[in-house]
Design an enzyme around this catalytic site. Sequence first.
Site, PDB file in Angstrom:
ATOM      1  CB  SER A 154      -0.883  -0.025   1.251  1.00  0.00           C
ATOM      2  OG  SER A 154      -1.676   1.138   1.341  1.00  0.00           O
ATOM      3  CE  LYS A 159      -4.775  -0.049   0.274  1.00  0.00           C
ATOM      4  NZ  LYS A 159      -5.489  -0.875   1.283  1.00  0.00           N
ATOM      5  CE  LYS A 171      -4.073   3.559   2.332  1.00  0.00           C
ATOM      6  NZ  LYS A 171      -5.335   3.023   2.891  1.00  0.00           N
ATOM      7  CG  ASP A 202      -7.899   2.127   0.608  1.00  0.00           C
ATOM      8  OD1 ASP A 202      -9.047   2.617   0.702  1.00  0.00           O
ATOM      9  OD2 ASP A 202      -7.326   1.551   1.549  1.00  0.00           O
ATOM     10  CD  GLU A 210      -8.952  -1.011   0.521  1.00  0.00           C
ATOM     11  OE1 GLU A 210      -8.022  -1.263  -0.284  1.00  0.00           O
ATOM     12  OE2 GLU A 210      -8.827  -1.086   1.755  1.00  0.00           O
ATOM     13  CG  ASP A 239     -10.767  -1.253   4.793  1.00  0.00           C
ATOM     14  OD1 ASP A 239     -11.099  -1.771   5.875  1.00  0.00           O
ATOM     15  OD2 ASP A 239      -9.664  -0.679   4.653  1.00  0.00           O
ATOM     16  CE  LYS A 275      -7.562  -2.630   6.539  1.00  0.00           C
ATOM     17  NZ  LYS A 275      -7.830  -1.175   6.597  1.00  0.00           N
ATOM     18  N   GLY A 300      -4.335  -4.551   5.915  1.00  0.00           N
ATOM     19  CA  GLY A 300      -3.256  -4.334   6.881  1.00  0.00           C
ATOM     20  C   GLY A 300      -3.485  -3.054   7.648  1.00  0.00           C
TER      21      GLY A 300
HETATM   22  C1  NPQ Z   1      -6.451   0.666   4.708  1.00  0.00           C
HETATM   23  N1  NPQ Z   1      -4.124   0.400   5.571  1.00  0.00           N
HETATM   24  O1  NPQ Z   1      -6.457  -0.334   4.049  1.00  0.00           O
HETATM   25  C2  NPQ Z   1      -5.370   0.984   5.721  1.00  0.00           C
HETATM   26  C3  NPQ Z   1      -5.640   2.086   6.579  1.00  0.00           C
HETATM   27  C4  NPQ Z   1      -4.622   2.661   7.454  1.00  0.00           C
HETATM   28  C5  NPQ Z   1      -2.108  -0.550   4.719  1.00  0.00           C
HETATM   29  O2  NPQ Z   1      -3.443   0.891   3.500  1.00  0.00           O
HETATM   30  C6  NPQ Z   1      -1.587   3.993  11.194  1.00  0.00           C
HETATM   31  C7  NPQ Z   1      -2.229   2.855  11.599  1.00  0.00           C
HETATM   32  C8  NPQ Z   1      -1.805   4.495   9.945  1.00  0.00           C
HETATM   33  C9  NPQ Z   1      -3.146   2.232  10.774  1.00  0.00           C
HETATM   34  C10 NPQ Z   1      -3.016   4.387   7.846  1.00  0.00           C
HETATM   35  C11 NPQ Z   1      -3.286   0.326   4.527  1.00  0.00           C
HETATM   36  C12 NPQ Z   1      -2.747   3.885   9.104  1.00  0.00           C
HETATM   37  C13 NPQ Z   1      -3.419   2.743   9.529  1.00  0.00           C
HETATM   38  C14 NPQ Z   1      -3.945   3.758   7.042  1.00  0.00           C
HETATM   39  C15 NPQ Z   1      -4.344   2.144   8.688  1.00  0.00           C
HETATM   40  O3  NPQ Z   1      -7.393   1.420   4.596  1.00  0.00           O
HETATM   41 MG    MG Z   2      -8.551   0.390   3.107  1.00  0.00          MG
END
Ligand code: NPQ
Ligand code: MG
Length: 366
Positions: free
Chosen positions: A133, A159, A161, A187, A212, A237, A261, A289
């Site tokens: 990500s 992926k 953001k 995402d 996402e 998600d 998750k 994650g």
């Molecule tokens: C998601 N994670 O899928 C998230 C959201 C996310 C790996 O993209 C600190 C702790 C910062 C948890 C940022 C990924 C974060 C976090 C994003 C979770 O939406």
């Molecule tokens: Mg997400």
Amino acid sequence: MKITGIELRRIAMPLVAPFRTSFGTETERDVLLLRVVTPDAEGWAECVAMTDPLYSPEYVDGAAEVLRRFLIPALPAHPDAHTVGRALHPFKGHRMAKAALETAVLDAQLRVSGQSLAAFLGASADQVPCGVSIGIMNSIPELLDTVQGYLTEGYRRIKLKIEPGWDLAPVRAVRERFGPDLPLQVDANAAYTLADAPHLARLDPYDLLLIEQPLANDDLVQHARLAPRLTTPLCLDESIESAEHAAAAISLGACSIINIKPGRVGGYLEARRIHDLARAHGLAVWCGGMLETGIGRAANLALAALPGFTLPGDTSGSHRYYATDITEPFVPRDGHLPVPTGPGIGVDPVPDILDEVTVSTEWITL
Ligand code: NPQ
Ligand code: MG
């Protein structure tokens, strides 16, 4: 299984680079770890709540409080993973806190019986492909360099953001540079509204694996309206907090893919229920994650090895986030991570490293 006590431990883990999403920028991961102590084994788990309630309503201080005040005191005298869920059920919400407690008990129980979490869950793979990500960047050249770096490391899926103002241009640039065969997805972390449907449809030509969580956490109906207006498959998600939510989303047509998750949905047992339901309905799932340390990462790898996890997850190597992990680091080989085979989650914190990152500990006698 008798539990003699539970340790709540707060650790501060510096990130290798800031991670920016549509809801904020993180430079350090503030993690709550649980250690369940029994006469025969210890069980470990990681609570995935963030410092601030930006991804979901949960946050680390709140999770610690609900654990010490309500959840831990409600544990049965001789709990196992199944009875923990039942005992915690009367308390509404707080799924990340519940997930951590159930997982720590499950880990202790499996260490006693000598079974791996992967075997307990019904895993069918011994390794899982790694996706990564990538946060919102300051410029397209910086993004392209970052993607190139991960592809060189062997990551199998990218992926990006996205948020309003950082969506079409980065997707177009990555597609043009790395070609049509790169498995690519985006995402939005709930950054759009249904009024953005025409704009989001402009992502369609880039042949993404999925988009996402484009809309708000509680916008299941609007996601159902959006899905038929896109050719890009819609993945949820934040909106999916339970198997009931997953059933509702499936019957509404709100998504065709689910990011699972375990923390978000209250634990590995609920995560498996969502996997089973999605699989029965022909939906693909993948393992998300939350910037886990090796403790949470190990358990996620066990889940991601179930047969319905047909898309690569955000199950990256430890070094994607941390220069020094608290366990032996997970290092991708040929774009895959091994599913741990030892009892329970199959990994332990390295005591010296753990002590170095520890901010506070609290012991709760049962
Ligand atoms: C998601 N994670 O899928 C998230 C959201 C996310 C790996 O993209 C600190 C702790 C910062 C948890 C940022 C990924 C974060 C976090 C994003 C979770 O939406
Ligand atoms: Mg997400």
